[in-house]
Design an enzyme around this catalytic site. Structure first.
Site, PDB file in Angstrom:
ATOM      1  CE  LYS A 115      -0.158   2.325   9.345  1.00 11.28           C
ATOM      2  NZ  LYS A 115      -0.243   3.599  10.102  1.00 11.28           N
ATOM      3  CG  LEU A 132      -1.994  -1.089   1.266  1.00 15.56           C
ATOM      4  CD1 LEU A 132      -2.780  -1.005   2.565  1.00 15.56           C
ATOM      5  CD2 LEU A 132      -2.923  -0.996   0.070  1.00 15.56           C
ATOM      6  N   GLY A 133       2.013   1.205   0.581  1.00 14.28           N
ATOM      7  CA  GLY A 133       2.866   2.378   0.613  1.00 14.28           C
ATOM      8  C   GLY A 133       4.074   2.177   1.501  1.00 14.28           C
ATOM      9  N   GLY A 159       7.167   4.312   3.924  1.00 12.97           N
ATOM     10  CA  GLY A 159       7.525   5.523   4.631  1.00 12.97           C
ATOM     11  C   GLY A 159       8.888   5.389   5.250  1.00 12.97           C
ATOM     12  N   GLY A 160       9.260   6.411   6.028  1.00 12.10           N
ATOM     13  CA  GLY A 160      10.582   6.383   6.638  1.00 12.10           C
ATOM     14  C   GLY A 160      10.755   5.296   7.673  1.00 12.10           C
ATOM     15  CB  ALA A 209       1.147   0.303   4.992  1.00  8.12           C
ATOM     16  N   GLY A 265       8.968   2.273   7.648  1.00  8.15           N
ATOM     17  CA  GLY A 265       8.564   0.939   7.226  1.00  8.15           C
ATOM     18  C   GLY A 265       7.615   0.972   6.057  1.00  8.15           C
ATOM     19  CG  ASP A 279       1.885  13.428  10.880  1.00  8.60           C
ATOM     20  OD1 ASP A 279       2.100  14.516  10.293  1.00  8.60           O
ATOM     21  OD2 ASP A 279       2.234  12.332  10.409  1.00  8.60           O
TER      22      ASP A 279
END
Length: 478
Positions: A78, A53-54, A56-57, A61, A59, A188
């Site tokens: 995640k 799914l995506g 990031g910094g 998902a 890890g 956030d």
């Protein structure tokens, strides 16, 4: 069935096992391993990743299936695996943030319908076939919100209408009210962390940066870690200072600006003058919403609204001001009157104003009214001043001017209408006739007064018409 390997850097993460297409095999098989790197594929013996799914910094998902549920429920897995070579302290902070998300989701997700629920949190220790060293991963499994985040929605459909932004603001304020009441600060808030599901409900996501605070005073002495999204975070958060509920409210306001304009907060902030310059990028926004956003964007936390409930109250008040006075009256009547009574035909109501309007001023002067009043004032003024002068000399002129002033005031306050003017004018003419009949005034004097009044009235009408024409010309120019 295709299973995706979750080891970072795996050369061939796609794995296909046709035997798992059999539902009975899917629920009974012990484990499957990546054919490329040997990584266990069925996480915690239960969750089967199928799509990335995506990243990031901290890890990645994955979309996954829970094979031990009757419907093989979809969920989000995640994985915590920071990129780059972090030092021991930075790695410990990153792991703490990831674990904190699990704790917050377990506590809040089960209590609020617009926060994803936590299903599982577990570590996984595996051996690296190349380095022969053990690697440790952490996984968090949460509810899948099937929909689209607002960042993606903005790119797809374009800028949001004011009504759509108010909906987002209202819904997320309710979620933040719940979070803050539970002594947490999200830290956030941004469009990519707000998800709209297929039914239109909004969810707040990504609780990895949540900061828990003491219920007493908010621990103002504790400094914030450098976890924030550039542009959306307020000054105190970017400086590493203490964070407050007002910190989340600032970020929510910048989110609204992004949705209203389609521009990033950096594009809307004038760094040279150290102020926001967003109103030039928005058309047709109400003063009420603009004022709320401006206050939320103030640089000093204490100057902003201090709670989500305060913003909700202000939002409700600004929307209530848009209701016409006639609508409010009809609503109050329907609530307070048990027996309906016939109501008169609806009358035109004035546009809302910041100050109350006297009932006597609700009706404006038309051009015809203005000319009639001018002629009447000139007629009466000439007769009064000239007539009283014959009787009282200089004091008569003063009394006449005072009466004229009174007449002008009565006309301005709309205490006199056209019928009243006709009555007063007729009475004046009859009074002159009486003076003529009893010999108080001669025929020539009465004729002079009448002609003088008519001339003065016509002259004042001409002057008024000229000034009105000049006013209209200047209005069209400026």
């Amino acid at each position: 069935m295709e299973i995706l390997c979750t080891r970072p850097g795996c050369s061939h993460p796609q794995n296909n096992f046709s035997d798992l297409d059999d539902p009975s095999k899917l629920k009974t098989v012990q484990q499957k391993y990546c054919t490329s790197c040997g990584m266990p594929l069925i996480l915690a013996g239960r969750y089967i990743p199928s799509k990335l799914l995506g990243k990031g910094g901290f890890g990645a998902a994955f979309l996954a299936k829970d094979r031990f549920t009757p419907t093989v429920r979809l969920c989000v897995v995640k994985q915590f695996q920071p990129e780059g070579n972090l030092n021991t302290q930075a790695l410990a902070i990153a792991q703490e943030l990831f674990e904190r998300e699990a704790v917050i989701l377990e506590d809040l997700g089960s209590k609020h319908p617009q926060i994803p629920q936590l299903y599982a949190f577990f570590p996984l220790v595996v051996s690296n076939q190349i380095t022969k060293e053990e690697e440790q991963f952490f996984y968090l499994v949460q509810e899948l919100i099937d929909g689209e985040d607002l960042e993606t929605e903005l790119k797809r459909k374009g800028i949001f209408k004011e009504s759509e932004v108010i909906e987002v603001l209202h819904e997320i304020l309710l979620v933040l009210q719940f979070i803050h009441d539970n002594n947490c600060i999200h830290r956030d808030i941004k469009p990519s962390n707000i998800m709209r599901d297929k039914k239109g409900r909004l969810y707040l996501l990504d609780f990895g940066a949540v900061k828990q605070v003491a219920a007493s005073a908010g621990n103002p002495q504790k400094r914030s870690t450098g976890i924030y999204s550039m542009g959306f975070a307020p000054p105190e958060q970017m400086q590493g200072s203490a964070v407050y509920p007002a910190t989340d409210l600032y970020a929510l306001a910048t989110t609204c600006l992004n949705l209203l304009t389609g521009k990033s907060p950096e594009e809307l902030y004038d760094s040279y003058n150290n102020c926001w310059n967003w109103k030039t990028q928005v058309t047709n926004i109400s003063d009420g919403l603009a004022d709320i956003l401006d206050r939320l964007l103030l640089p000093i936390p204490s100057d902003r609204y201090q709670s989500a409930s305060e913003v909700l109250q202000a939002l409700h008040s600004s929307q209530s001001q848009g209701v016409s006075s006639s609508s409010k009256t009809s609503i109050q009547t329907s609530q307070n009157s048990p027996i309906p009574s016939p109501s008169p035909p609806p009358q035109p109501t004035p546009s809302p104003s910041s100050s109350p309007i006297s009932p006597s001023l609700k009706k404006s002067f038309s051009s015809v009214d203005l000319l009639i009043y001018s002629g009447f004032t000139g007629f009466e003024g000439a007769i009064l001043i000239l007539g009283l002068k014959n009787f009282l000399a200089a004091p008569g002129i003063i009394i006449g001017c005072m009466i004229i002033g009174g007449l002008i005031y009565l006309q301005f306050r709309r205490f006199l209408d056209k019928k009243d003017l006709l009555i007063i004018g007729t009475f004046t003419v009859l009074l002159l006739i009486v003076f003529l009949f009893f010999g108080t005034l001669g025929f020539e004097s009465v004729s002079f007064l009448l002609i003088s009044g008519l001339v003065a009235g016509a002259g004042l009408i001409a002057v008024t018409s000229l000034f009105k024409l000049i006013y209209q010309l200047l209005s069209s120019i400026f």
